[in-house]
Design a protein around this motif. Sequence first.
Motif, PDB file in Angstrom:
ATOM      1  N   ILE A  27       0.850  -1.187   0.000  1.00  0.00           N
ATOM      2  CA  ILE A  27       0.000   0.000   0.000  1.00  0.00           C
ATOM      3  C   ILE A  27       0.886   1.237   0.000  1.00  0.00           C
ATOM      4  CG2 ILE A  27      -1.767   1.301   1.258  1.00  0.00           C
ATOM      5  CD1 ILE A  27      -2.524  -1.364   2.639  1.00  0.00           C
ATOM      6  N   VAL A  28       0.576   2.205  -0.838  1.00  0.00           N
ATOM      7  CA  VAL A  28       1.195   3.524  -0.751  1.00  0.00           C
ATOM      8  C   VAL A  28       0.156   4.477  -0.178  1.00  0.00           C
ATOM      9  CG1 VAL A  28       2.061   5.494  -2.049  1.00  0.00           C
ATOM     10  CG2 VAL A  28       2.948   3.226  -2.529  1.00  0.00           C
ATOM     11  N   LEU A  29       0.509   5.128   0.920  1.00  0.00           N
ATOM     12  CA  LEU A  29      -0.376   6.065   1.611  1.00  0.00           C
ATOM     13  C   LEU A  29       0.090   7.491   1.352  1.00  0.00           C
ATOM     14  CD1 LEU A  29      -2.512   6.923   3.743  1.00  0.00           C
ATOM     15  CD2 LEU A  29      -0.796   6.402   5.507  1.00  0.00           C
ATOM     16  N   LEU A  30      -0.832   8.319   0.832  1.00  0.00           N
ATOM     17  CA  LEU A  30      -0.568   9.737   0.609  1.00  0.00           C
ATOM     18  C   LEU A  30      -1.559  10.553   1.424  1.00  0.00           C
ATOM     19  CD1 LEU A  30      -0.275   9.796  -3.294  1.00  0.00           C
ATOM     20  CD2 LEU A  30       1.574   9.525  -1.652  1.00  0.00           C
ATOM     21  N   ALA A  31      -1.061  11.569   2.104  1.00  0.00           N
ATOM     22  CA  ALA A  31      -1.932  12.420   2.914  1.00  0.00           C
ATOM     23  C   ALA A  31      -1.454  13.858   2.836  1.00  0.00           C
ATOM     24  CB  ALA A  31      -1.930  11.958   4.369  1.00  0.00           C
ATOM     25  N   ASP A  32      -2.398  14.787   2.950  1.00  0.00           N
ATOM     26  CA  ASP A  32      -2.084  16.194   3.188  1.00  0.00           C
ATOM     27  C   ASP A  32      -1.166  16.805   2.135  1.00  0.00           C
ATOM     28  OD1 ASP A  32      -3.412  16.543   5.938  1.00  0.00           O
ATOM     29  OD2 ASP A  32      -2.162  14.780   6.236  1.00  0.00           O
ATOM     30  N   LEU A  59      -5.522   7.494  -0.381  1.00  0.00           N
ATOM     31  CA  LEU A  59      -5.445   8.950  -0.219  1.00  0.00           C
ATOM     32  C   LEU A  59      -6.282   9.306   1.013  1.00  0.00           C
ATOM     33  CD1 LEU A  59      -6.032  10.070  -3.936  1.00  0.00           C
ATOM     34  CD2 LEU A  59      -3.879   9.448  -2.821  1.00  0.00           C
ATOM     35  N   SER A  60      -5.594   9.668   2.103  1.00  0.00           N
ATOM     36  CA  SER A  60      -6.313   9.807   3.376  1.00  0.00           C
ATOM     37  C   SER A  60      -6.637  11.256   3.724  1.00  0.00           C
ATOM     38  CB  SER A  60      -5.507   9.170   4.516  1.00  0.00           C
ATOM     39  OG  SER A  60      -4.274   9.831   4.695  1.00  0.00           O
ATOM     40  N   GLY A  61      -7.060  12.022   2.737  1.00  0.00           N
ATOM     41  CA  GLY A  61      -7.625  13.335   3.001  1.00  0.00           C
ATOM     42  C   GLY A  61      -6.666  14.497   2.913  1.00  0.00           C
ATOM     43  N   ILE A  86      -7.006   3.179  -6.671  1.00  0.00           N
ATOM     44  CA  ILE A  86      -6.847   4.316  -5.766  1.00  0.00           C
ATOM     45  C   ILE A  86      -8.135   4.507  -4.975  1.00  0.00           C
ATOM     46  CG2 ILE A  86      -6.325   6.778  -5.579  1.00  0.00           C
ATOM     47  CD1 ILE A  86      -4.885   6.608  -8.252  1.00  0.00           C
ATOM     48  N   PHE A  87      -7.994   4.609  -3.648  1.00  0.00           N
ATOM     49  CA  PHE A  87      -9.123   4.812  -2.743  1.00  0.00           C
ATOM     50  C   PHE A  87      -8.904   6.107  -1.966  1.00  0.00           C
ATOM     51  CE2 PHE A  87      -8.728   0.311  -3.546  1.00  0.00           C
ATOM     52  CZ  PHE A  87     -10.041  -0.100  -3.780  1.00  0.00           C
ATOM     53  N   TYR A  88      -9.995   6.838  -1.733  1.00  0.00           N
ATOM     54  CA  TYR A  88      -9.888   8.213  -1.229  1.00  0.00           C
ATOM     55  C   TYR A  88     -10.944   8.484  -0.163  1.00  0.00           C
ATOM     56  CZ  TYR A  88     -10.884  13.279  -1.447  1.00  0.00           C
ATOM     57  OH  TYR A  88     -11.150  14.578  -1.138  1.00  0.00           O
ATOM     58  N   VAL A  89     -10.558   9.271   0.858  1.00  0.00           N
ATOM     59  CA  VAL A  89     -11.534   9.852   1.785  1.00  0.00           C
ATOM     60  C   VAL A  89     -11.253  11.342   1.922  1.00  0.00           C
ATOM     61  CG1 VAL A  89     -11.873   7.731   3.122  1.00  0.00           C
ATOM     62  CG2 VAL A  89     -10.133   9.390   3.858  1.00  0.00           C
ATOM     63  N   VAL A 164      -8.806  -9.636   5.625  1.00  0.00           N
ATOM     64  CA  VAL A 164      -8.067  -8.457   6.076  1.00  0.00           C
ATOM     65  C   VAL A 164      -8.917  -7.219   5.795  1.00  0.00           C
ATOM     66  CG1 VAL A 164      -6.045  -7.007   5.642  1.00  0.00           C
ATOM     67  CG2 VAL A 164      -5.785  -9.485   5.821  1.00  0.00           C
ATOM     68  N   SER A 165      -9.062  -6.357   6.806  1.00  0.00           N
ATOM     69  CA  SER A 165      -9.902  -5.172   6.703  1.00  0.00           C
ATOM     70  C   SER A 165      -9.067  -3.923   6.933  1.00  0.00           C
ATOM     71  CB  SER A 165     -11.039  -5.223   7.737  1.00  0.00           C
ATOM     72  OG  SER A 165     -11.907  -6.312   7.485  1.00  0.00           O
ATOM     73  N   ILE A 166      -9.193  -2.967   6.016  1.00  0.00           N
ATOM     74  CA  ILE A 166      -8.417  -1.737   6.065  1.00  0.00           C
ATOM     75  C   ILE A 166      -9.372  -0.553   6.093  1.00  0.00           C
ATOM     76  CG2 ILE A 166      -6.713  -0.308   4.859  1.00  0.00           C
ATOM     77  CD1 ILE A 166      -5.788  -2.940   3.469  1.00  0.00           C
ATOM     78  N   LEU A 167      -9.116   0.393   6.989  1.00  0.00           N
ATOM     79  CA  LEU A 167      -9.904   1.617   7.070  1.00  0.00           C
ATOM     80  C   LEU A 167      -9.017   2.807   6.736  1.00  0.00           C
ATOM     81  CD1 LEU A 167     -12.538   3.143   7.936  1.00  0.00           C
ATOM     82  CD2 LEU A 167     -11.460   3.370  10.198  1.00  0.00           C
ATOM     83  N   ILE A 168      -9.506   3.676   5.838  1.00  0.00           N
ATOM     84  CA  ILE A 168      -8.838   4.953   5.557  1.00  0.00           C
ATOM     85  C   ILE A 168      -9.635   6.055   6.239  1.00  0.00           C
ATOM     86  CG2 ILE A 168      -7.939   6.477   3.775  1.00  0.00           C
ATOM     87  CD1 ILE A 168      -8.237   4.184   1.781  1.00  0.00           C
TER      88      ILE A 168
END
Length: 269
Positions: A27-32, A59-61, A86-89, A164-168
């Motif tokens: 997973i690549v996590l991008l934020a801010d 993409l966590s906001g 790509i998943f986004y909140v 497996v459960s993932i929350l963004i």
Amino acid sequence: MTFYSRMAVTQYTVYTEKWEKEQALRIVLLADLHSRYYAEGQDKLARLILDQKADLIALSGDIIDDQIPTQGAFELIKKIEGSAPIFYVTGNHECERDDLDDILTELKKYSIKVLDDKEAVFVFKGQKIRIAGLEDPCNRDCKMTKKDWILEKKNLFHKQEDTVSILISHRPELFYLYDRWGFDLVLCGHTHGGFLRIPGLLNGLWAADQGYFPKYAGGLYFHEGKAGNYAQVVSRGCAVNPIVPRIFNPPEIVVIDIKNKKLKNTELL
């Protein structure tokens, strides 16, 4: 170097017993990002992301700012589109925009899955992975009280044992919800790394909604929740704000590898 502008790649590994086969999910996590340019045309940042060969991008906001034009964010999205699902909140800054609905519609044109209070199934090498997203509390025009918002959300998601459960989620401090939902991994941003760090002594000076000396300024954390143990990754964010320098606190993209090799119980999802 005390004042940081060079983008870092920070890598964490967590483990699960829920997969039968020897495999790993990246997973690549991008934020801010806050609509800012890391380099002209976003080429350097996009290449750095693509070089990680992600299986999933979260993409966590606050990818888009409420005061800065959106071009920087969408230029980056165009360059990484199609490299991985790509998943986004939303974050608080997106929710403060008057044109939020238009922004979300535009994101969907790039095959981005908007997960505000929704969940989806992502199939990876034959394994079903549950991925969900929490809308930012600043949504609904910021008119709900914190108590009413918690009551509305507390039964939004439920634990699932077999996948497996993932929350963004944008904000790292919402444990009164995360603890009860039973996710294995929670991905957050919002803190900007606490702005000032002193390596080995201070992980962050101040973070929004946590105040001074935030406990969750950035890094990998393990929690014992009401619905079971889970890991949390808090990104220090990718934005470089010339007005608020990052001191011993480089902007980062975060890489999380989920593997099924058992090491320590505290590292198991």
